[in-house]
Design a protein around this motif. Structure first.
Motif, PDB file in Angstrom:
ATOM      1  N   ASP A  87       0.598  -3.236  -4.508  1.00 42.00           N
ATOM      2  CA  ASP A  87      -0.237  -4.306  -3.973  1.00 42.00           C
ATOM      3  C   ASP A  87       0.602  -5.577  -4.032  1.00 42.00           C
ATOM      4  N   MET A  88       0.915  -6.130  -2.880  1.00 41.69           N
ATOM      5  CA  MET A  88       1.834  -7.262  -2.835  1.00 41.69           C
ATOM      6  C   MET A  88       1.302  -8.517  -3.520  1.00 41.69           C
ATOM      7  N   TRP A  89       0.016  -8.541  -3.890  1.00 39.38           N
ATOM      8  CA  TRP A  89      -0.543  -9.727  -4.545  1.00 39.38           C
ATOM      9  C   TRP A  89      -0.631  -9.585  -6.065  1.00 39.38           C
ATOM     10  N   GLN A  90      -0.370  -8.402  -6.578  1.00 38.10           N
ATOM     11  CA  GLN A  90      -0.349  -8.207  -8.033  1.00 38.10           C
ATOM     12  C   GLN A  90       0.955  -8.753  -8.606  1.00 38.10           C
ATOM     13  N   PHE A  91       0.944  -9.099  -9.893  1.00 35.83           N
ATOM     14  CA  PHE A  91       2.153  -9.631 -10.534  1.00 35.83           C
ATOM     15  C   PHE A  91       2.970  -8.458 -11.082  1.00 35.83           C
ATOM     16  N   THR A  92       3.671  -7.792 -10.156  1.00 38.62           N
ATOM     17  CA  THR A  92       4.493  -6.633 -10.496  1.00 38.62           C
ATOM     18  C   THR A  92       5.902  -6.859  -9.956  1.00 38.62           C
ATOM     19  N   ALA A  93       6.823  -5.989 -10.408  1.00 39.97           N
ATOM     20  CA  ALA A  93       8.216  -6.153  -9.999  1.00 39.97           C
ATOM     21  C   ALA A  93       8.963  -4.838 -10.083  1.00 39.97           C
ATOM     22  N   ALA A  94      10.106  -4.795  -9.387  1.00 41.45           N
ATOM     23  CA  ALA A  94      11.020  -3.663  -9.452  1.00 41.45           C
ATOM     24  C   ALA A  94      12.270  -4.106 -10.208  1.00 41.45           C
ATOM     25  N   HIS A  95      12.749  -3.238 -11.086  1.00 39.53           N
ATOM     26  CA  HIS A  95      13.970  -3.494 -11.864  1.00 39.53           C
ATOM     27  C   HIS A  95      14.803  -2.223 -11.841  1.00 39.53           C
ATOM     28  N   LYS A  96      16.106  -2.334 -12.040  1.00 42.24           N
ATOM     29  CA  LYS A  96      16.971  -1.153 -11.980  1.00 42.24           C
ATOM     30  C   LYS A  96      16.647  -0.139 -13.057  1.00 42.24           C
ATOM     31  N   HIS A  97      16.347  -0.571 -14.264  1.00 44.55           N
ATOM     32  CA  HIS A  97      16.181   0.418 -15.332  1.00 44.55           C
ATOM     33  C   HIS A  97      15.244   0.026 -16.467  1.00 44.55           C
ATOM     34  N   LEU A  98      14.619  -1.153 -16.461  1.00 48.78           N
ATOM     35  CA  LEU A  98      13.651  -1.452 -17.519  1.00 48.78           C
ATOM     36  C   LEU A  98      12.524  -0.432 -17.458  1.00 48.78           C
ATOM     37  N   PRO A  99      12.012  -0.001 -18.602  1.00 43.73           N
ATOM     38  CA  PRO A  99      10.937   1.008 -18.604  1.00 43.73           C
ATOM     39  C   PRO A  99       9.699   0.521 -17.846  1.00 43.73           C
ATOM     40  N   PHE A 100       9.043   1.447 -17.167  1.00 55.19           N
ATOM     41  CA  PHE A 100       7.796   1.106 -16.487  1.00 55.19           C
ATOM     42  C   PHE A 100       6.797   0.581 -17.509  1.00 55.19           C
ATOM     43  N   GLY A 101       6.052  -0.441 -17.106  1.00 51.13           N
ATOM     44  CA  GLY A 101       5.062  -1.032 -17.994  1.00 51.13           C
ATOM     45  C   GLY A 101       5.596  -2.197 -18.808  1.00 51.13           C
ATOM     46  N   THR A 102       6.904  -2.425 -18.800  1.00 48.69           N
ATOM     47  CA  THR A 102       7.477  -3.544 -19.549  1.00 48.69           C
ATOM     48  C   THR A 102       6.985  -4.855 -18.953  1.00 48.69           C
ATOM     49  N   LEU A 103       6.525  -5.759 -19.816  1.00 53.22           N
ATOM     50  CA  LEU A 103       6.131  -7.096 -19.375  1.00 53.22           C
ATOM     51  C   LEU A 103       7.320  -8.024 -19.547  1.00 53.22           C
TER      52      LEU A 103
ATOM     53  N   GLN B 127       0.801  -1.224   0.000  1.00 54.57           N
ATOM     54  CA  GLN B 127       0.000   0.000   0.000  1.00 54.57           C
ATOM     55  C   GLN B 127       0.843   1.288   0.000  1.00 54.57           C
ATOM     56  N   ARG B 128       2.124   1.178  -0.270  1.00 43.68           N
ATOM     57  CA  ARG B 128       2.966   2.371  -0.434  1.00 43.68           C
ATOM     58  C   ARG B 128       3.072   2.704  -1.911  1.00 43.68           C
ATOM     59  N   MET B 129       3.507   3.923  -2.194  1.00 46.34           N
ATOM     60  CA  MET B 129       3.635   4.360  -3.580  1.00 46.34           C
ATOM     61  C   MET B 129       4.904   3.781  -4.211  1.00 46.34           C
ATOM     62  N   THR B 130       4.776   3.286  -5.440  1.00 47.03           N
ATOM     63  CA  THR B 130       5.931   2.780  -6.182  1.00 47.03           C
ATOM     64  C   THR B 130       6.578   3.920  -6.961  1.00 47.03           C
ATOM     65  N   ALA B 131       7.688   3.624  -7.600  1.00 45.79           N
ATOM     66  CA  ALA B 131       8.436   4.652  -8.339  1.00 45.79           C
ATOM     67  C   ALA B 131       7.649   5.215  -9.518  1.00 45.79           C
ATOM     68  N   ASN B 132       6.710   4.459 -10.059  1.00 45.00           N
ATOM     69  CA  ASN B 132       5.923   5.008 -11.179  1.00 45.00           C
ATOM     70  C   ASN B 132       4.654   5.711 -10.710  1.00 45.00           C
ATOM     71  N   GLY B 133       4.440   5.794  -9.395  1.00 41.41           N
ATOM     72  CA  GLY B 133       3.317   6.557  -8.863  1.00 41.41           C
ATOM     73  C   GLY B 133       2.099   5.747  -8.479  1.00 41.41           C
ATOM     74  N   GLU B 134       2.080   4.458  -8.774  1.00 38.41           N
ATOM     75  CA  GLU B 134       0.923   3.662  -8.372  1.00 38.41           C
ATOM     76  C   GLU B 134       1.140   3.071  -6.987  1.00 38.41           C
TER      77      GLU B 134
ATOM     78  N   ILE C  62       6.732  -4.282 -14.868  1.00 36.43           N
ATOM     79  CA  ILE C  62       7.679  -3.448 -14.118  1.00 36.43           C
ATOM     80  C   ILE C  62       6.968  -2.157 -13.704  1.00 36.43           C
ATOM     81  N   ASN C  63       6.932  -1.906 -12.378  1.00 37.59           N
ATOM     82  CA  ASN C  63       6.291  -0.689 -11.875  1.00 37.59           C
ATOM     83  C   ASN C  63       7.088   0.000 -10.768  1.00 37.59           C
ATOM     84  N   ASP C  64       8.290  -0.503 -10.488  1.00 38.44           N
ATOM     85  CA  ASP C  64       9.077   0.066  -9.397  1.00 38.44           C
ATOM     86  C   ASP C  64      10.553  -0.044  -9.740  1.00 38.44           C
ATOM     87  N   ARG C  65      11.393   0.596  -8.944  1.00 40.04           N
ATOM     88  CA  ARG C  65      12.835   0.632  -9.180  1.00 40.04           C
ATOM     89  C   ARG C  65      13.591  -0.038  -8.053  1.00 40.04           C
TER      90      ARG C  65
END
Length: 178
Positions: A64-80, A54-61, A96-99
């Protein structure tokens, strides 16, 4: 074994030799390509959960720990990205939604939902392989960078072929048959 059983075995062997083994055929998904060119990175993955839920990610969303999301050093946000746990072969597609911090030794940080799916909760960290889903995705990601980072591989599916035609062979007359 009677003569009938022996004849059946010979018939089965003959059919297999003539037509080959019967193999189940599965259609390939139009969203993925079974190609080693799609592999962009290999390394160690970790996961994060309750502390950042429930905290804000680097892309502003909101994370949610149950969503299939991830943090990467530099891949563009939204990359699958397809993540494969190389210990057990389990796979997941994440967005990718976080850094990650630049100093991180891990290549990706996964949500708890993905970690559960990949069966890595008990291990905490696992070796993984990251792949893009298509050759078009490789081209799109490459276009997002001024200079592609050295730690990822973005190889083109189509490569430029330069060749020079032999003008003399073009001018040779074609032999006519009567």
């Amino acid at each position: 074994m009677n003569a009938m059983d022996g004849a059946m075995k010979v018939l089965v062997v003959a059919l297999l030799a003539a037509f080959g083994p019967l193999v189940e055929s599965r259609a390939q998904s139009p969203f993925t390509a079974p190609d080693s060119l799609l592999l962009i990175q290999e390394g160690i993955a970790s996961f994060y959960a309750e502390r950042f839920h429930q905290r804000m990610t680097a892309n502003g969303e909101i994370f949610d720990m149950w969503q299939f999301t991830a943090a990467h050093k530099h891949l563009p946000f939204g990359t699958l990205v397809k993540v494969t746990n190389t210990k057990n072969g389990y796979q997941a597609i994440v967005r990718i939604n976080d850094r990650l911090p630049k100093s991180s030794t891990r290549i990706i940080d996964l949500s708890k939902g993905v970690a559960t799916h990949l069966d890595m909760i008990n291990d905490g960290i696992v070796p993984v392989r990251l792949e893009l889903l298509s050759h078009q995705a490789i081209d799109w990601v490459r276009e997002q960078y001024r200079e592609v980072p050295k730690d990822i591989r973005l190889r083109s599916y189509f490569f430029d072929v330069a060749y020079k035609k032999d003008r003399e062979s073009i001018k040779k007359p074609i032999r006519q048959f009567p």
